[in-house]
Design an enzyme around this catalytic site. Structure first.
Site, PDB file in Angstrom:
ATOM      1  N   CYS A 151      -6.436  -3.068  -2.891  1.00  0.00           N
ATOM      2  CA  CYS A 151      -6.641  -2.280  -1.783  1.00  0.00           C
ATOM      3  C   CYS A 151      -8.268  -1.760  -1.360  1.00  0.00           C
ATOM      4  CB  CYS A 151      -6.076  -0.897  -2.252  1.00  0.00           C
ATOM      5  SG  CYS A 151      -4.099  -1.195  -2.508  1.00  0.00           S
ATOM      6  N   CYS A 159       3.071   9.399   1.618  1.00  0.00           N
ATOM      7  CA  CYS A 159       2.531   8.025   1.191  1.00  0.00           C
ATOM      8  C   CYS A 159       2.313   7.186   2.283  1.00  0.00           C
ATOM      9  CB  CYS A 159       4.077   7.625   0.599  1.00  0.00           C
ATOM     10  SG  CYS A 159       4.830   8.382  -0.783  1.00  0.00           S
ATOM     11  N   HIS A 176      -2.288   1.280   6.092  1.00  0.00           N
ATOM     12  CA  HIS A 176      -3.113   0.606   5.033  1.00  0.00           C
ATOM     13  C   HIS A 176      -3.114  -0.840   4.790  1.00  0.00           C
ATOM     14  CE1 HIS A 176      -5.406   0.172   1.432  1.00  0.00           C
ATOM     15  NE2 HIS A 176      -4.357   0.510   0.239  1.00  0.00           N
TER      16      HIS A 176
END
Length: 395
Positions: free
Chosen positions: A56, A187, A317
């Protein structure tokens, strides 16, 4: 996506691709040399292109390497590009015939918490870190959920956000539970996206008369796991110590402290991670993150504005792009380009991006030539215009 991000960055810098000497490209989902193929849509100049995969934190890792190339005198102009086209659903392992790089992280969970085989591991890891903070410091689930409420509220003013809906605290708490204390609206979503930054030496900036818009990286730190990550703490397992190390290195290089920061983009893959990261970065004392949230010192009008973009929870993301999207937002903030989401008197900015496995990157930014800064007047303004490729806002 990658072509658009790259061309926009070049246009903002007012340079051509032929002036770029090296490239660092980050992505996780793709075959080898995807970075070359992406940049070939912009130009075929024969420059060195290095591909980066750091989970990430891939985007910020590409940025970190590009910064090193310039700072080390190996190039005067480097492009850092990150992109991702992800699969639907939660992150999962790709190669089951070899050791998983997160096996030691999972072992910590097995030792300290019950594991639910029906729930994806990522929300369990960060949710358990949130539980640990609640148990150790009496933090409440309302305080953790309030972080998500803030980020969803911030996202409404960001045209690049995947989700731009505003939710009440009650709506966030009552959304489906993923892993206590995390609900669905706490989330980050699976996302596609791309972002890009141009890094240049001071000589290059002056030669091209870019002082009026140049943003300087004052400090850049990267940390990886240490022994504490794999003992008996889920907070440390998800990266507290490596984030802390990266932050200390960055602040040391910049000769600054957390009190000098006004605006922050940090890795809120889950609201619980934003909570514990306040403490890792030194924005508050250990155990005081809940109080920071309750006092509203993480939003407009408070001590810091954290994730004015809406953060990962709302903006999305896409792994390879996230770190570079954070960089773009902070550069826009320092240049005063963000319109209704502009942070007042933003002089020094901090970026935090983390990937389990693990790597954390922290960077500190300031205008490179503040006395030569000029308000952004070009049309369109990339910080506030609607993107050409519309984000998918379906929840």
């Amino acid at each position: 996506m990658a072509k658009e991000a790259g061309e926009r960055a070049l246009a903002d810098a007012g340079i051509s691709y032929s002036e770029v000497e090296q490239a660092v490209v980050g992505y996780c989902y793709g075959d080898s040399t995807c970075g070359q193929r992406a940049l070939y849509t912009i130009g075929l100049t024969g420059i060195p292109i290095v591909n980066v995969n750091n989970n990430c934190s891939t985007g910020s890792s590409a940025l970190f390497l590009a910064k090193q190339l310039v700072a080390g005198g190996n190039a005067d102009c480097v492009i850092a590009l990150g992109f991702e086209k992800m699969e639907r659903g939660s992150l999962s392992a790709k190669y089951t015939d070899r050791t998983n790089p997160l096996d030691k992280h999972v072992e910590v969970m097995l030792k300290t918490r019950e594991v639910n085989v029906k729930t994806p591991f990522a929300p369990q890891m960060f949710g358990n870190a949130g539980r640990e903070h609640m148990e150790k410091y009496k933090t409440t689930k309302e305080q953790i959920a309030k972080i998500a409420e803030k980020n969803h509220r911030h996202s409404a003013l960001n045209p690049y956000s995947q989700f731009r809906d505003i939710y009440t605290l009650e709506q966030i708490l009552s959304s489906p539970v993923i892993h206590e204390p995390l609900t669905k609206l706490q989330c980050c979503p699976t996302s596609d996206g791309a972002a890009c930054a141009i890094l240049a030496s001071e000589d290059f900036v002056k030669k091209h008369k870019l002082e009026h818009q140049a943003v300087e990286i004052l400090g850049a730190g990267m940390g990886t796991d240490m022994p504490g990550s794999f003992k008996d703490s889920c907070i440390k397992m998800v990266g507290f110590e490596l984030s802390q190390k990266a932050a200390r290195d960055a602040f040391s290089q910049a000769n600054l402290s957390p009190s000098d920061i006004q605006v922050v983009e940090l890795h809120d893959c889950f609201s619980a991670n934003e909570l514990i990261t306040y403490e890792a970065l030194g924005l508050c004392e250990e155990g005081k993150a809940g109080e920071l949230v309750s006092s509203n010192n993480n939003t407009y009008g408070g001590k810091y504005v954290v994730n004015p973009s809406g953060g990962l929870i709302s903006k999305g993301h896409p792994l390879g792009a996230t770190g570079l999207a954070q960089c773009a937002e902070l550069c826009w903030q320092l240049r005063g380009m963000c319109g209704k989401r502009q942070v007042t008197n933003a002089k020094v900015a901090l970026q935090h991006n983390i990937g389990l496995g693990g790597a954390a990157v922290v960077m500190i930014y300031r205008l490179g030539f503040p006395d030569k800064w000029k308000p952004y007047q070009s049309v369109p303004n990339p910080a506030i215009e609607e993107p050409i490729i519309k984000p998918n806002s379906k929840l």
